[in-house]
Design an enzyme around this catalytic site. Structure first.
Site, PDB file in Angstrom:
ATOM      1  N   ASP A 228       0.873  -1.103   0.020  1.00 20.43           N
ATOM      2  CA  ASP A 228      -0.021   0.151  -0.061  1.00 20.43           C
ATOM      3  C   ASP A 228       0.879   1.262  -0.057  1.00 20.43           C
ATOM      4  O   ASP A 228       1.977   1.034   0.388  1.00 20.43           O
ATOM      5  CB  ASP A 228      -0.824   0.121   1.346  1.00 20.43           C
ATOM      6  CG  ASP A 228      -2.227   1.029   1.100  1.00 20.43           C
ATOM      7  OD1 ASP A 228      -2.120   1.775  -0.098  1.00 20.43           O
ATOM      8  OD2 ASP A 228      -3.239   0.831   1.666  1.00 20.43           O
TER       9      ASP A 228
HETATM   10  C1  BGC Z   1      -4.937   3.506   0.203  1.00 21.29           C
HETATM   11  C2  BGC Z   1      -4.975   2.256  -0.981  1.00 21.29           C
HETATM   12  C3  BGC Z   1      -4.793   3.039  -2.505  1.00 21.29           C
HETATM   13  C4  BGC Z   1      -3.574   3.831  -2.290  1.00 21.29           C
HETATM   14  C5  BGC Z   1      -3.120   4.567  -3.545  1.00 21.29           C
HETATM   15  C6  BGC Z   1      -3.791   4.198  -0.037  1.00 21.29           C
HETATM   16  O1  BGC Z   1      -3.788   5.269   0.862  1.00 21.29           O
HETATM   17  O2  BGC Z   1      -5.012   2.599   1.276  1.00 21.29           O
HETATM   18  O3  BGC Z   1      -6.381   1.595  -1.167  1.00 21.29           O
HETATM   19  O4  BGC Z   1      -4.944   2.323  -3.621  1.00 21.29           O
HETATM   20  O5  BGC Z   1      -3.507   4.930  -1.288  1.00 21.29           O
HETATM   21  O6  BGC Z   1      -4.060   5.750  -3.846  1.00 21.29           O
END
Ligand code: BGC
Length: 749
Positions: A228
Site C-alpha cells: 500500500d
Molecule cells: C490506500 C489504497 C490506495 C493507495 C493509492 C492508500 O492510501 O489505502 O487503497 O490504493 O492509497 O492511492
C-alpha cells in the site's frame, strides 16, 4: 512482454525496479527494454491522476465513470453486476493508459463503524470473495491488471499505520483471509497489495508468514506483491518477507538500503531476482491497444447496475411503488446534492451525476404529478429549525413525502472510522417531524456504512437503502420508487438495533496500538444468529415488489466433502423481478464451535411474473470446512449438515439434512498426545507397540495385559513416558514416523 534476462541486470538496476519511479508508475530501463507500468485507483472508477502525487483523492483526477462502490455491489448479490463493472472499468483504464487498477478491496466489515466499509463488499467472506473474483476476472480478461487489497486484517482506519490486528489463526483463515484466498486462487490478480497495519505484531509489509508462506506457498500465488502507498517500513525486511514492489517512488533511500542488504548478505540476491521477475511480469498488462470508452454508454450502465444494488428495507402497506397522485414532496439536501461515493483514495471524478430531484421531477411529470422540494437540512452550517419547519409545512399539503437522508461525506472516508451509528441529529429530527405531518413518508438513504434506523423507523412507511450508488444513483432510485424496476438488493451486512449489540462493540477500534479480534469467527450475522441477538434487519434481507416462493429443496452428498442442492423458485406476484436464492449451512460436526449458520452458496435470477425455475447450487468444500489448529489445515468433518434455503440469515424457509463422510483423518499427534493415541496411529503405532512390548517384557508386562499400570501408562502424555524411560525410546524417531505415509516403520531405537 519482451523477454528480459534478469541475470543481465546489475544489482542497482534490479533494486531500482523494486521501487516505483513515481507516484503511479514503476521504473523503466529503456536500455534493457523494460517499460513502465501505470497504476491508478480504484475499485469503482478509474482515478487516473496524470500529474501530482495525490493518493488521498484530494485533487480531481481525469473524468471517469463512477460505478456503484463495493458497498453497493455487495448489496446487489450479483456476479453479473460485478463482472459488468470490471469489464467497463477495463475499457476506461485502457483508454486512459492505466495498466493496473488498485482494487478490489475485500476486507471484512468487522464493525459498522469501519471508515472504509463503503469500499468493501460484506461482512461475509463468501459473498465478498465471489463478487471480487468475478470482478477481477472480468477486468483482467480485457488486459488490465487488478490489485487485490488490503492484505490483510485491515478492517479499521483508526491507527491504521501502526495498529496490530491480533487475530487467532482460525479466525484469520475462515473470515479475514478467506475472500483473499478465493480471489487469488480463482482469478489470479496481477498484484496483491499488502496493508498498512500489523498482523499479530508484524507489519503486513514485513510479514513472511502472510506474504510468502500463506500467499505463495499455500495458495500458489505467482503475481507481484506490492505495498500500500507508504506501507513499507524497512525495505530489506520487506523484501525478505516477500514484498516485491514498494510504492510509491522514487525511493532512493529504500533502493540504496536494498543494495546494501544484498551486499552484506542480509538479503539474498536470488530474492531480488525473483521479485524483479514478478514485477517485470506486470508489463504483460502494458501495450494492449488503447480502448475507446463510450462514457455515455457507461453512464447508462452505471444507472442500470445501481438499480440492482439498492435494498428496500421496509414497505408498509405497499406504499411503494409510487401510485399516480397529484403531489409529491421531496425533502432533503441529498436530493439535489447526492452522496454517491466515499472519500479518500477511491474518490472518482465522475463524468456526470444524476440529480435525484431532477430525475424524480422528470418521471413524475409524465404521470401528471407535481413535485415540490424543500432542502429540510443543510450540509453547511444553517438555521436547521427554519429549514425543518418549511419542510413540515409543505408535508402537510402533500400526498406523500420522500426524504433523502444519509451520512454526510465528512463522516465517511478513508483515514478515520465513524463515531456513531445514528444519522446526524438534525436529519433525525427532520424525518420524525415530516413523517408526523405527511400522510405517507418514504426515506431514501445514502450512507457508506449501515446506520441506525431506531429513532425514526416506526414513524415512516418505507425505507429504500441506497448506500452509495455511484453517478447513476439518481435515475436508479427514481426507477425503483416508481416501480419501473423492482428492488432486488439484499443486505450484505446486518443492521443492528444498537451499536452495543454488535460483536465488536468492546474491541473496536482497540487501544494502545492493538485491536483484539475477540469475536473470533463470530462476525456479523454469524454472531447474531449464534447468540440469538435480535437485529433490526438481518444480513440477506431485502424486499421486492413481487413475491417469491421456494419449494422442493433436494440436497445430497456429491462426494465426501461436497453437497449438491436444487430448489424451485416461483415468482407468484404480478411483476418481473430478480430474486436472490440464499443457501446456508448449519452444522455441529467437528470439534470446534461453528456459527449457527453460514452462507454456503447464492445466486440471483430474473423471473417473469408467474415464472418458475429450478436452481442448482453446489456447496463445495470451501463452504463446509473449518480451520483445524491442531492440524494447521482445513477439515470437513464427517457428520450431519443441515442445508437451509433462507429468506435472509434469520429466516429459514426450507431445510434438509445431509450426511457427509467428510475427510479421512489420521489422528493429529504430538509428544503431548497420550500413549493410547500414539499406539493407535497407523504408522507409528505398530512400531511403538513393538518397542514398548520389548521394554515391558522385562517386567512380565504387555500393552494388552489390562493391568492398572499399563492403563495408567496409556493415559499419560507421550513425553512423560519418554522421560520415564530415560532415552529408551527416541522422541524424534516417533515424530519422524508421522510424516511417513506408507508402510509401518520398524523400530530402530
Ligand atoms: C490506500 C489504497 C490506495 C493507495 C493509492 C492508500 O492510501 O489505502 O487503497 O490504493 O492509497 O492511492
Amino acid at each position: 512482454m519482451k523477454y528480459v534476462d534478469v541475470t543481465t541486470l546489475t544489482l542497482e538496476e534490479k533494486a531500482s525496479l523494486l521501487t516505483g519511479a513515481g507516484f503511479w508508475t514503476t521504473t523503466a530501463i529503456p536500455a534493457q527494454n523494460i517499460g513502465s507500468v501505470t497504476f491508478a485507483d480504484g475499485p469503482h472508477g478509474v482515478r487516473h491522476q496524470k500529474h501530482g502525487m495525490d493518493h488521498l483523492g484530494l485533487y480531481n483526477s481525469e473524468p471517469a465513470t463512477c460505478f456503484p462502490p463495493a458497498v453497493a455491489v455487495g448489496s446487489s448479490w450479483s456476479v453479473e453486476v460485478a463482472a459488468r463493472i470490471g469489464a467497463a472499468l477495463a475499457r476506461e483504464a485502457r483508454a486512459l493508459g492505466v495498466d493496473v487498477l488498485l482494487g478490489p478491496g475485500v476486507n471484512i466489515k468487522r464493525s459498522p463503524l469501519g471508515g472504509r466499509n463503503f469500499e468493501y463488499y460484506s461482512e461475509d467472506p463468501l459473498l465478498s470473495g465471489v463478487l471480487a473474483s468475478t470482478y477481477v476476472n472480468a477486468l483482467q480478461e480485457q488486459g488490465v491488471g487488478a490489485s487485490l487489497k488490503h492484505f490483510a486484517a485491515n478492517d479499521q482506519e483508526t491507527e491504521r499505520m501502526v495498529i496490530s490486528s491480533d487475530v487467532d489463526e482460525r479466525t484469520l483463515r475462515e473470515i479475514h483471509l478467506s475472500a483473499f484466498e478465493r480471489v487469488v486462487t480463482e482469478a489470479k490478480p496481477a498484484t496483491v497489495m499488502c496493508s498498512y497495519n500489523k498482523i499479530n505484531g508484524v507489519h503486513a509489509s514485513e510479514n513472511k508468514w502472510l506474504l510468502t508462506d500463506v500467499l505463495r506457498t499455500e495458495w500458489g500465488y505467482t503475481g507481484a506483491v506490492i505495498s500500500d502507498w507508504g506501507a513499507v517500513r524497512t525495505r530489506p525486511a520487506a523484501a525478505a518477507a516477500g514484498l516485491d514492489l514498494a510504492m510509491p517512488g522514487p525511493g532512493e533511500y529504500a533502493t540504496q538500503s536494498l543494495i546494501e542488504a544484498v551486499k552484506s548478505g542480509a538479503v539474498e540476491e536470488a530474492t531480488l531476482d525473483a521479485a524483479v521477475g514478478r514485477v517485470l511480469g506486470l508489463t504483460a498488462f502494458t501495450g494492449t491497444d488503447p480502448a475507446t470508452a463510450d462514457l455515455g454508454a457507461h453512464h447508462d450502465l452505471a444507472r442500470e447496475l445501481a438499480a440492482e444494488c439498492a435494498v428496500l428495507l421496509k414497505n408498509k402497506d405497499k406504499v411503494l411503488p409510487l401510485k399516480p397522485q397529484s403531489s409529491l414532496l421531496v425533502v432533503g439536501e441529498f436530493a439535489q446534492t447526492p452522496r454517491y461515493q466515499g472519500g479518500g483514495s477511491s474518490h472518482v471524478n465522475a463524468t456526470q451525476v444524476d440529480i435525484p430531484l431532477q430525475q424524480l421531477e422528470g418521471r413524475a411529470s409524465a404521470n401528471g404529478t407535481t413535485v415540490h422540494y424543500c432542502p429540510g437540512f443543510s450540509l453547511e452550517p444553517a438555521d436547521e429549525d427554519s429549514l425543518r419547519e418549511a419542510a413540515v409545512a409543505a408535508a402537510r399539503a402533500t400526498d406523500i413525502a420522500i426524504i433523502f437522508a444519509g451520512n454526510p461525506e465528512e463522516e465517511e472516508s478513508e483515514g478515520f472510522d465513524r463515531r456513531r451509528l445514528e444519522l446526524p441529529p438534525a436529519q433525525v429530527q427532520l424525518i420524525k417531524a415530516v413523517a408526523a405531518a405527511a400522510p405517507r413518508t418514504v426515506v431514501v438513504l445514502a450512507n457508506g456504512g449501515v446506520v441506525s434506523l431506531e429513532e425514526w423507523h416506526d414513524d415512516v412507511d418505507a425505507i429504500l437503502e441506497g448506500f452509495l450508488l455511484g453517478q447513476g444513483g439518481g435515475k436508479a432510485i427514481t426507477d425503483l420508487l416508481f416501480g419501473d424496476i423492482s428492488p432486488s438488493g439484499r443486505l450484505a451486512e446486518t443492521i443492528p438495533y444498537r451499536l452495543k449489540d454488535t460483536p465488536t462493540f468492546l474491541s473496536f477500534p482497540g487501544e494502545q496500538e492493538h485491536v483484539r479480534y475477540s469475536e473470533g469467527v463470530m462476525v456479523g450475522y454469524r454472531y447474531y444468529e449464534t447468540v440469538d441477538q435480535p437485529v433490526r434487519y438481518p444480513f440477506g434481507h431485502g424486499l421486492s415488489y413481487t413475491n417469491f416462493e421456494v419449494s422442493d429443496l433436494r440436497a445430497e452428498a456429491a462426494g465426501p466433502d461436497t453437497i449438491a442442492a436444487t430448489v424451485t423458485v416461483t415468482n407468484t406476484g404480478e411483476v418481473a423481478a430478480k430474486h436472490v436464492v440464499q443457501m446456508y449451512v448449519s452444522t455441529a460436526a467437528g470439534p470446534v464451535q461453528r456459527p449457527e449458520r453460514t452462507l454456503a452458496a447464492f445466486t440471483k435470477i430474473l423471473l417473469q411474473a408467474g415464472e418458475t425455475r429450478s436452481v442448482q447450487l453446489t456447496l463445495d468444500r470451501r463452504a463446509l470446512r473449518y480451520w483445524d489448529i491442531t492440524r494447521s489445515d482445513w477439515v470437513v468433518p464427517s457428520g450431519n449438515y443441515t442445508i437451509q434455503v433462507a429468506e435472509n440469515a434469520s429466516e429459514v424457509l426450507l431445510q434438509q439434512d445431509v450426511q457427509l463422510d467428510g475427510d479421512e483423518l489420521a489422528a493429529a499427534l504430538s509428544l503431548q498426545s497420550d500413549v493410547a493415541e500414539w499406539v493407535s496411529h497407523p504408522v507409528a503405532g505398530p512400531a511403538l507397540r513393538d518397542r514398548l512390548n520389548q521394554i515391558m517384557a522385562a517386567n512380565n508386562q504387555h500393552l494388552d495385559d489390562d493391568s492398572e499400570g499399563t492403563k495408567m501408562m496409556l493415559s499419560m502424555p507421550m513425553n512423560q513416558i519418554l522421560s520415564i524411560l530415560g532415552g529408551a525410546i527416541d522422541g524424534d524417531w516417533l515424530l519422524a514416523m508421522l510424516n511417513e505415509p506408507s508402510q509401518p516403520a520398524t523400530a530402530t531405537a
